[in-house]
Scaffold this motif. Sequence first.
Motif, PDB file in Angstrom:
ATOM      1  N   TRP A  31      68.654 -44.005  61.250  1.00  0.00           N
ATOM      2  CA  TRP A  31      68.766 -42.575  61.535  1.00  0.00           C
ATOM      3  C   TRP A  31      67.850 -42.162  62.686  1.00  0.00           C
ATOM      4  CZ3 TRP A  31      64.256 -39.850  61.048  1.00  0.00           C
ATOM      5  CH2 TRP A  31      63.265 -40.398  60.234  1.00  0.00           C
ATOM      6  N   GLN A  32      66.754 -42.876  62.857  1.00  0.00           N
ATOM      7  CA  GLN A  32      65.800 -42.522  63.911  1.00  0.00           C
ATOM      8  C   GLN A  32      66.400 -42.662  65.305  1.00  0.00           C
ATOM      9  OE1 GLN A  32      62.235 -44.784  63.182  1.00  0.00           O
ATOM     10  NE2 GLN A  32      61.567 -43.386  61.590  1.00  0.00           N
ATOM     11  N   GLU A  33      67.416 -43.503  65.441  1.00  0.00           N
ATOM     12  CA  GLU A  33      68.061 -43.672  66.743  1.00  0.00           C
ATOM     13  C   GLU A  33      68.773 -42.397  67.183  1.00  0.00           C
ATOM     14  OE1 GLU A  33      70.585 -47.057  66.214  1.00  0.00           O
ATOM     15  OE2 GLU A  33      68.901 -48.374  65.770  1.00  0.00           O
ATOM     16  N   GLU A  34      69.207 -41.571  66.233  1.00  0.00           N
ATOM     17  CA  GLU A  34      69.909 -40.323  66.531  1.00  0.00           C
ATOM     18  C   GLU A  34      68.959 -39.137  66.715  1.00  0.00           C
ATOM     19  OE1 GLU A  34      73.065 -39.500  63.739  1.00  0.00           O
ATOM     20  OE2 GLU A  34      73.154 -41.632  63.246  1.00  0.00           O
ATOM     21  N   ALA A  35      67.705 -39.339  66.373  1.00  0.00           N
ATOM     22  CA  ALA A  35      66.740 -38.242  66.409  1.00  0.00           C
ATOM     23  C   ALA A  35      66.425 -37.818  67.841  1.00  0.00           C
ATOM     24  CB  ALA A  35      65.460 -38.668  65.701  1.00  0.00           C
ATOM     25  N   LEU A  36      66.315 -36.525  68.036  1.00  0.00           N
ATOM     26  CA  LEU A  36      65.971 -36.014  69.366  1.00  0.00           C
ATOM     27  C   LEU A  36      64.583 -36.463  69.794  1.00  0.00           C
ATOM     28  CD1 LEU A  36      67.423 -32.388  69.323  1.00  0.00           C
ATOM     29  CD2 LEU A  36      68.382 -34.444  70.375  1.00  0.00           C
ATOM     30  N   CYS A  37      63.680 -36.633  68.839  1.00  0.00           N
ATOM     31  CA  CYS A  37      62.317 -37.066  69.189  1.00  0.00           C
ATOM     32  C   CYS A  37      62.321 -38.463  69.803  1.00  0.00           C
ATOM     33  CB  CYS A  37      61.397 -37.010  67.980  1.00  0.00           C
ATOM     34  SG  CYS A  37      61.895 -38.067  66.608  1.00  0.00           S
ATOM     35  N   ALA A  38      63.277 -39.294  69.402  1.00  0.00           N
ATOM     36  CA  ALA A  38      63.369 -40.638  69.972  1.00  0.00           C
ATOM     37  C   ALA A  38      63.761 -40.584  71.450  1.00  0.00           C
ATOM     38  CB  ALA A  38      64.377 -41.469  69.194  1.00  0.00           C
ATOM     39  N   GLY A  94      64.107 -28.238  65.620  1.00  0.00           N
ATOM     40  CA  GLY A  94      65.058 -27.206  65.241  1.00  0.00           C
ATOM     41  C   GLY A  94      66.460 -27.465  65.770  1.00  0.00           C
ATOM     42  N   MET A  95      66.583 -28.239  66.830  1.00  0.00           N
ATOM     43  CA  MET A  95      67.890 -28.575  67.410  1.00  0.00           C
ATOM     44  C   MET A  95      68.401 -29.932  66.931  1.00  0.00           C
ATOM     45  SD  MET A  95      67.378 -27.315  71.351  1.00  0.00           S
ATOM     46  CE  MET A  95      65.978 -28.400  71.664  1.00  0.00           C
ATOM     47  N   CYS A  96      67.593 -30.680  66.197  1.00  0.00           N
ATOM     48  CA  CYS A  96      67.924 -32.054  65.825  1.00  0.00           C
ATOM     49  C   CYS A  96      68.924 -32.093  64.661  1.00  0.00           C
ATOM     50  CB  CYS A  96      66.651 -32.801  65.444  1.00  0.00           C
ATOM     51  SG  CYS A  96      66.938 -34.563  65.172  1.00  0.00           S
ATOM     52  N   PRO A  97      69.993 -32.869  64.802  1.00  0.00           N
ATOM     53  CA  PRO A  97      71.012 -32.936  63.756  1.00  0.00           C
ATOM     54  C   PRO A  97      70.560 -33.676  62.502  1.00  0.00           C
ATOM     55  CG  PRO A  97      71.542 -34.488  65.501  1.00  0.00           C
ATOM     56  CD  PRO A  97      70.353 -33.680  65.970  1.00  0.00           C
ATOM     57  N   ILE A  98      69.478 -34.425  62.584  1.00  0.00           N
ATOM     58  CA  ILE A  98      69.040 -35.179  61.399  1.00  0.00           C
ATOM     59  C   ILE A  98      67.672 -34.718  60.897  1.00  0.00           C
ATOM     60  CG2 ILE A  98      70.438 -37.220  61.877  1.00  0.00           C
ATOM     61  CD1 ILE A  98      67.841 -38.446  62.984  1.00  0.00           C
ATOM     62  N   ARG A  99      67.374 -33.487  61.149  1.00  0.00           N
ATOM     63  CA  ARG A  99      66.081 -32.918  60.748  1.00  0.00           C
ATOM     64  C   ARG A  99      65.810 -33.101  59.246  1.00  0.00           C
ATOM     65  NH1 ARG A  99      64.442 -26.570  61.000  1.00  0.00           N
ATOM     66  NH2 ARG A  99      62.437 -26.843  59.991  1.00  0.00           N
ATOM     67  N   ALA A 100      66.797 -32.834  58.407  1.00  0.00           N
ATOM     68  CA  ALA A 100      66.616 -32.942  56.951  1.00  0.00           C
ATOM     69  C   ALA A 100      66.315 -34.377  56.535  1.00  0.00           C
ATOM     70  CB  ALA A 100      67.849 -32.426  56.226  1.00  0.00           C
ATOM     71  N   THR A 101      66.975 -35.337  57.152  1.00  0.00           N
ATOM     72  CA  THR A 101      66.724 -36.753  56.841  1.00  0.00           C
ATOM     73  C   THR A 101      65.307 -37.131  57.232  1.00  0.00           C
ATOM     74  OG1 THR A 101      69.053 -37.257  57.196  1.00  0.00           O
ATOM     75  CG2 THR A 101      67.526 -39.110  57.268  1.00  0.00           C
ATOM     76  N   CYS A 102      64.871 -36.651  58.365  1.00  0.00           N
ATOM     77  CA  CYS A 102      63.522 -36.913  58.860  1.00  0.00           C
ATOM     78  C   CYS A 102      62.472 -36.343  57.905  1.00  0.00           C
ATOM     79  CB  CYS A 102      63.378 -36.307  60.249  1.00  0.00           C
ATOM     80  SG  CYS A 102      61.770 -36.530  61.010  1.00  0.00           S
ATOM     81  N   LEU A 103      62.681 -35.107  57.479  1.00  0.00           N
ATOM     82  CA  LEU A 103      61.734 -34.479  56.556  1.00  0.00           C
ATOM     83  C   LEU A 103      61.705 -35.217  55.227  1.00  0.00           C
ATOM     84  CD1 LEU A 103      59.715 -32.296  55.869  1.00  0.00           C
ATOM     85  CD2 LEU A 103      61.644 -30.798  55.280  1.00  0.00           C
ATOM     86  N   GLU A 104      62.858 -35.591  54.732  1.00  0.00           N
ATOM     87  CA  GLU A 104      62.920 -36.342  53.472  1.00  0.00           C
ATOM     88  C   GLU A 104      62.164 -37.661  53.590  1.00  0.00           C
ATOM     89  OE1 GLU A 104      66.243 -38.638  50.769  1.00  0.00           O
ATOM     90  OE2 GLU A 104      66.868 -36.889  51.919  1.00  0.00           O
ATOM     91  N   TYR A 105      62.336 -38.351  54.707  1.00  0.00           N
ATOM     92  CA  TYR A 105      61.620 -39.608  54.948  1.00  0.00           C
ATOM     93  C   TYR A 105      60.108 -39.370  54.949  1.00  0.00           C
ATOM     94  CZ  TYR A 105      59.818 -43.746  57.247  1.00  0.00           C
ATOM     95  OH  TYR A 105      59.086 -44.865  57.546  1.00  0.00           O
ATOM     96  N   ALA A 106      59.670 -38.331  55.640  1.00  0.00           N
ATOM     97  CA  ALA A 106      58.235 -38.029  55.738  1.00  0.00           C
ATOM     98  C   ALA A 106      57.640 -37.718  54.369  1.00  0.00           C
ATOM     99  CB  ALA A 106      57.997 -36.876  56.686  1.00  0.00           C
ATOM    100  N   LEU A 107      58.361 -36.964  53.566  1.00  0.00           N
ATOM    101  CA  LEU A 107      57.858 -36.604  52.240  1.00  0.00           C
ATOM    102  C   LEU A 107      57.871 -37.803  51.303  1.00  0.00           C
ATOM    103  CD1 LEU A 107      59.574 -33.133  51.857  1.00  0.00           C
ATOM    104  CD2 LEU A 107      57.145 -33.580  52.325  1.00  0.00           C
TER     105      LEU A 107
END
Length: 95
Positions: free
Chosen positions: A26-33, A56-69
């Motif tokens: 999923w990180q490959e799709e992240a805007l931060c990458a 805020g513009m990233c389509p996988i924001r929820a996945t990222c937050l879930e991973y972090a938590l």
Amino acid sequence: MIERFSRSGTLPAMHTDTLTPPDLTWQEEALCAQTGGDFFFPEPGSSVREAKRICGMCPIRATCLEYALTNDMRFGVWGGLSEKERLELRRTGRP
């Protein structure tokens, strides 16, 4: 794949348990990458405003937050939340 060795209670031989690393594709799709980590891991006291804007513009924001938590990520902006905001979310259940 990571192998963890542990002694068997009755056998003198070793056995292995297999630990599977998390799927991070999923990180490959992240805007931060695509923008670089400087915004997301700022110096202490620096603004995280730009990182949050990108999140805020990233389509996988929820996945990222879930991973972090799930993985107790303590530094940086993940899923649009700072370290303090994630800590507050863990404590109270809301940002």
